[in-house]
Design a protein around this motif. Structure first.
Motif, short mmCIF file in Angstrom:
data_model
loop_
_atom_site.label_atom_id
_atom_site.label_comp_id
_atom_site.label_asym_id
_atom_site.label_seq_id
_atom_site.Cartn_x
_atom_site.Cartn_y
_atom_site.Cartn_z
N ALA A 70 31.66 5.02 -10.47
CA ALA A 70 31.33 3.76 -11.14
C ALA A 70 30.93 2.66 -10.16
O ALA A 70 30.49 1.59 -10.58
N SER A 71 31.08 2.93 -8.87
CA SER A 71 30.73 1.93 -7.86
C SER A 71 30.63 2.62 -6.51
O SER A 71 31.13 3.74 -6.33
N PRO A 72 30.01 1.96 -5.52
CA PRO A 72 29.93 2.56 -4.19
C PRO A 72 31.28 2.89 -3.57
O PRO A 72 31.38 3.81 -2.75
N THR A 73 32.34 2.18 -3.98
CA THR A 73 33.66 2.44 -3.41
C THR A 73 34.23 3.79 -3.85
O THR A 73 35.16 4.30 -3.22
N GLU A 74 33.69 4.37 -4.92
CA GLU A 74 34.19 5.65 -5.42
C GLU A 74 33.42 6.85 -4.88
O GLU A 74 33.74 8.00 -5.18
N VAL A 75 32.39 6.57 -4.10
CA VAL A 75 31.49 7.62 -3.63
C VAL A 75 32.17 8.58 -2.66
O VAL A 75 32.03 9.80 -2.75
N LYS A 76 32.90 8.03 -1.71
CA LYS A 76 33.48 8.86 -0.66
C LYS A 76 34.38 9.96 -1.24
O LYS A 76 34.30 11.13 -0.84
N ALA A 77 35.22 9.59 -2.19
CA ALA A 77 36.13 10.57 -2.78
C ALA A 77 35.37 11.69 -3.48
O ALA A 77 35.76 12.87 -3.41
N GLU A 78 34.28 11.35 -4.17
CA GLU A 78 33.49 12.37 -4.86
C GLU A 78 32.81 13.31 -3.88
O GLU A 78 32.85 14.53 -4.05
N VAL A 79 32.15 12.77 -2.88
CA VAL A 79 31.45 13.61 -1.92
C VAL A 79 32.42 14.52 -1.18
O VAL A 79 32.17 15.72 -1.00
N ASP A 80 33.54 13.95 -0.74
CA ASP A 80 34.54 14.75 -0.03
C ASP A 80 35.05 15.89 -0.92
O ASP A 80 35.24 17.03 -0.46
N HIS A 81 35.27 15.59 -2.19
CA HIS A 81 35.74 16.61 -3.14
C HIS A 81 34.69 17.71 -3.30
O HIS A 81 35.01 18.92 -3.23
N PHE A 82 33.45 17.34 -3.50
CA PHE A 82 32.35 18.29 -3.67
C PHE A 82 32.25 19.22 -2.45
O PHE A 82 32.15 20.44 -2.59
N LEU A 83 32.29 18.65 -1.27
CA LEU A 83 32.15 19.45 -0.06
C LEU A 83 33.37 20.34 0.18
O LEU A 83 33.25 21.44 0.71
N THR A 84 34.53 19.87 -0.24
CA THR A 84 35.73 20.71 -0.13
C THR A 84 35.63 21.92 -1.04
O THR A 84 35.98 23.04 -0.65
N VAL A 85 35.16 21.71 -2.27
CA VAL A 85 35.02 22.82 -3.22
C VAL A 85 33.99 23.83 -2.75
O VAL A 85 34.20 25.05 -2.86
#
Length: 270
Positions: A70-85
């Motif tokens: 919902a904002s740039p501040t939430e991006v890091k958690a999403e990308v890190d999660h995607f790359l971990t999976v």
């Protein structure tokens, strides 16, 4: 399919259930995009099985992440999660990793553009390359702008009567999703249909290190049992509903073995 000369493919998630990937390949599909994750913590429960099944059948594979940022501040958690999976299967996937952006949790166009830009930039910071973006015409018109036109596009465009129209700064598409109601042997129910912008040879030249077109495997009758530990674990998760928390390196005690054998007998012994 829009062009008979273009390479054919599909995209899937857990909604397609258990897929017979040999039948998918035998029908002429040469690539697949597979859902890996969503938001900050969701992992698609069929991701591992789908990647392994598709690659073993000879398809080129990519993975996508459904964004809820919902904002740039939430991006890091999403990308890190995607790359971990995706990391455990990174060597198996030749096609791009994809940011699926189609809902506007970010609200305004300005904030959505900032969020998407932050997402792709942080992804590049982590990996050295940009992801590809998946989106559709109305979202381009209402929530994106020309500043994202430098990112490769996987374009959802279902109008069969006319060629895709350039939007949002994009002058071409890399992959085109042209239907959400296709039927493919080996898959129960509807499935999304896609094509690459060129032939299979061009697709492999662009993305496949081996550059060779593998032979289409024969369709096997009956269940194909897995041949190695992780595939076997995932088969048990998919077919017998063993917990995803069970790892391929875990010791199997007599109680667990009894449960597995009982479930197998109930499902396949009749």
């Amino acid at each position: 399919m829009r062009s008979n000369s273009n390479a054919r493919g599909i995209d899937v998630s857990h909604w397609q259930g258990v897929i017979n990937w040999e039948q998918v390949r035998a029908e002429g599909h040469v690539f697949a995009f597979i859902k890996a994750s969503e938001g900050k913590s969701v992992k698609d429960k069929k991701f591992i099985a789908n990647v392994q099944g598709a690659t073993m059948a000879g398809l080129l594979v990519g993975a996508y992440h459904f964004s809820r940022a919902a904002s740039p501040t939430e991006v890091k958690a999403e990308v890190d999660h995607f790359l971990t999976v995706t990391a455990p299967l990174a060597d198996s996937m030749k096609l791009p990793l994809v940011l699926d952006i189609e809902t506007n949790e970010a609200g305004s166009r300005t904030n959505t553009v900032k969020t998407v830009r932050a997402w792709v930039d942080y992804f590049k910071q982590r990996t050295g390359i940009f992801p590809m973006i998946y989106t559709f015409p109305n979202f381009m018109d209402t929530s994106l702008d020309a500043s994202l036109g430098d990112i490769k596009l996987w374009y959802a465009y279902y109008n069969e009567d006319r060629s895709p129209i350039d939007r949002g700064g994009w002058k071409e598409w890399e992959f085109l999703q042209y239907s959400s109601s296709g039927t493919v042997k080996g898959i129960s129910g509807n499935v999304d249909m896609n094509e690459y912008k060129g032939s299979e040879a061009k697709l492999r030249a662009a993305y496949d290190d081996n550059k060779e077109i593998p032979p289409v495997p024969p369709v096997e009758v009956g269940p194909k049992l897995p041949q190695w530990k992780e595939t076997g674990r995932q088969w048990l998760v998919d077919q017998l509903e063993i917990s995803e928390d069970w790892k391929s390196t875990d010791t199997v005690d007599i109680g667990t073995l009894g449960t597995i054998l009982a479930r197998y007998a109930n499902k396949f012994g009749k």
